[in-house]
Design an enzyme around this catalytic site. Structure first.
Site, PDB file in Angstrom:
ATOM      1  N   HIS A   4      58.350  37.339  36.941  1.00 42.50           N
ATOM      2  CA  HIS A   4      57.830  38.678  37.249  1.00 42.50           C
ATOM      3  C   HIS A   4      58.180  39.080  38.674  1.00 42.50           C
ATOM      4  CE1 HIS A   4      54.158  37.457  39.505  1.00 42.50           C
ATOM      5  NE2 HIS A   4      54.010  36.498  38.616  1.00 42.50           N
TER       6      HIS A   4
ATOM      7  N   ASP B  81      56.539  41.707  40.308  1.00 42.32           N
ATOM      8  CA  ASP B  81      55.414  42.273  41.065  1.00 42.32           C
ATOM      9  C   ASP B  81      54.686  41.164  41.835  1.00 42.32           C
ATOM     10  OD1 ASP B  81      54.642  41.301  38.489  1.00 42.32           O
ATOM     11  OD2 ASP B  81      52.728  42.349  38.600  1.00 42.32           O
TER      12      ASP B  81
ATOM     13  N   ASP C 249      54.539  32.995  44.025  1.00 39.86           N
ATOM     14  CA  ASP C 249      54.133  33.726  42.810  1.00 39.86           C
ATOM     15  C   ASP C 249      54.809  35.084  42.774  1.00 39.86           C
ATOM     16  OD1 ASP C 249      52.885  34.581  40.545  1.00 39.86           O
ATOM     17  OD2 ASP C 249      50.934  34.855  41.453  1.00 39.86           O
TER      18      ASP C 249
ATOM     19  N   GLU D 201      53.165  41.765  35.662  1.00 32.18           N
ATOM     20  CA  GLU D 201      52.486  40.540  35.226  1.00 32.18           C
ATOM     21  C   GLU D 201      51.076  40.475  35.780  1.00 32.18           C
ATOM     22  OE1 GLU D 201      51.031  36.465  34.994  1.00 32.18           O
ATOM     23  OE2 GLU D 201      51.389  37.552  36.849  1.00 32.18           O
ATOM     24  N   GLU D 202      50.937  40.869  37.037  1.00 27.76           N
ATOM     25  CA  GLU D 202      49.633  40.743  37.696  1.00 27.76           C
ATOM     26  C   GLU D 202      48.606  41.739  37.154  1.00 27.76           C
ATOM     27  OE1 GLU D 202      49.021  38.285  39.507  1.00 27.76           O
ATOM     28  OE2 GLU D 202      50.898  37.618  40.429  1.00 27.76           O
TER      29      GLU D 202
ATOM     30  N   GLU E 124      56.585  30.637  36.510  1.00 30.23           N
ATOM     31  CA  GLU E 124      55.388  30.621  37.365  1.00 30.23           C
ATOM     32  C   GLU E 124      55.290  29.264  38.067  1.00 30.23           C
ATOM     33  OE1 GLU E 124      53.244  33.007  37.975  1.00 30.23           O
ATOM     34  OE2 GLU E 124      53.325  34.411  36.290  1.00 30.23           O
TER      35      GLU E 124
END
Ligand SMILES: [Zn+2]
Length: 412
Positions: free
Chosen positions: A87, A89, A120, A154-155, A177
């Site tokens: 991801h 974001d 992350d 994703e977040e 991740e």
């Protein structure tokens, strides 16, 4: 080690990995990922990947651009297809003054690379692209296709990954991740909800004329303490315990008035074997038993939008609660490919484990039956914190294992 794998690993360069991940971290991608698209698209084109960019929709930020980038390193055959998912974001920086290193001006200091998103998970995504580049630069033609999916959102619920599920005929997916280089075949789920307790306001000098929503919420929270003891006894061998956390509480509005409303926000993680539906059903049962005993207690469950949760839960659309836990067998070819890849690169098979946090795996595993594991550099302990950092040695190892694992899975 096989000569071809050795040749590919020879193309992995520590300085280049660090420089590329710095470029990704430098671009702030809170609530919109659009500014980082040129960096990712440019790298994919340089590698010789076929690139597709398309817009996705995140109902939490309906007015923001949430582009998804898919880069395909096409092999000799149409199948198999392996997805590398990362991801783009990052979570917001709430208190920049608490950072020693500026969050969006990444610095490498010894073995650590600092910056928001380093762990992350721009680190993992960067390594996935570096792996594709190493395969290409070594002149290796894969039998199947490797697709790197740089996903938004994703977040905030996984809207990006959800949009990719039907885009390709995925045979397996690896989500990058941070797992501290464990190969995680299990992943816990997450859901959030509100408990709304409704009371009756009254003058605070005569509280018996009203119903105090705060006092009633206390009863709910006491019952949750007992429920948490039960949850603590549920342990998954790979992904550990579930969690059930009161994160926000609001109630009452003035000092001399009995509170007529109190709301509690709960974030809960489920282990494989549990589901969002099973968690909600248990909570609903707890509330039901309390209300039966105390007719003055009026409590209901609301979703993240403040809408009453109704059963059965919606399976699609904006109202669908997300994310359920996932688990795949250790015997799945994608797990075995990553294990063999790690043996080649590091001289030892990495441990198979589980993630206590949730990620985008349910869109692949539960919705579409696509075997998906989580494997990436860095630790979740560094994610969402001040001075987020990632271990540079893990970046180099991860890039190697991604490359070798993809070669094992796709053939060459
Ligand atoms: Zn993440």
């Amino acid at each position: 080690m096989d000569k071809t794998v050795k040749k590919v690993l020879g193309q992995i360069d520590r300085e280049e990995i660090v420089d590329f991940i710095k470029k990704l971290v430098k671009v702030e991608t809170v609530e919109t990922e659009a500014p980082v698209v040129p960096v990712i698209k440019g790298k994919m084109e340089q590698i010789g990947m076929e690139v597709e960019v398309y817009e996705t929709f995140d109902p939490r930020y309906p007015d923001k651009l949430r582009p998804c980038v898919l880069g395909t390193l096409r092999g000799k055959n149409n199948t198999p297809v392996l997805g590398f998912n990362g991801h783009t974001d990052v979570v917001p920086v709430e208190f920049p003054s608490k950072w020693k290193h500026p969050p969006f001006d990444p610095v490498a200091d010894g073995e650590r690379l600092y910056g928001r998103g380093a762990a992350d998970m721009k680190g993992g995504l960067g390594c996935m692209l570096m792996a594709a580049q190493a395969i290409q630069n070594a002149g290796v033609e894969l039998s199947g296709s490797l697709v790197v999916a740089a996903v938004p959102g994703e977040e905030t619920g996984g809207w990006g990954s959800e949009s990719t599920v039907n885009k390709k005929d995925w045979d397996a997916v690896v989500i990058g991740e941070p797992t501290n280089l464990n190969i995680n075949s299990a992943c816990n789920g997450i859901t959030t909800f509100w408990i709304k307790v409704t009371g009756i306001s009254a003058h605070a000098s005569m509280p018996e004329k009203g119903i105090n929503a705060i006092d009633k919420m206390l009863k709910v929270m006491n019952a949750f303490e007992t429920y948490k003891e039960e949850l603590d006894r549920r342990v998954h061998p790979l992904s550990g315990k579930p969690a059930f956390v009161s994160c926000i509480i609001n109630g009452g509005w003035r000092g001399v008035i009995v509170a007529d409303e109190c709301r509690l926000h709960v974030t809960t993680h489920m282990i494989p074997g549990e589901t969002i539906e099973s968690r909600y059903t248990e909570v609903k049962g707890i509330l039901g038993r309390l209300m039966k005993k105390d007719p003055d207690l009026k409590a209901e469950m609301l979703d993240w939008q403040g809408k009453t949760i109704t059963f059965p839960l919606p399976k699609t659309g904006v109202d669908r609660p997300r994310l359920d836990p996932t688990e795949i067998s250790k015997e799945e070819p994608v797990v075995q490919a990553m294990l063999t890849g790690s043996e080649d690169v590091l001289g030892r098979a990495l441990p198979v484990g589980g993630s206590r946090y949730a990620c985008d795996s349910p869109f692949y595993v539960n919705d579409a039956n696509i075997p998906t594991l989580i494997f990436g550099p860095g630790s979740i302990d560094q994610a969402h914190t001040y001075d987020e950092w990632i271990d540079i040695r893990q970046l180099v190892d991860a890039a190697g294992v991604y490359a070798a694992g993809a070669m094992k899975f796709l053939g060459y």
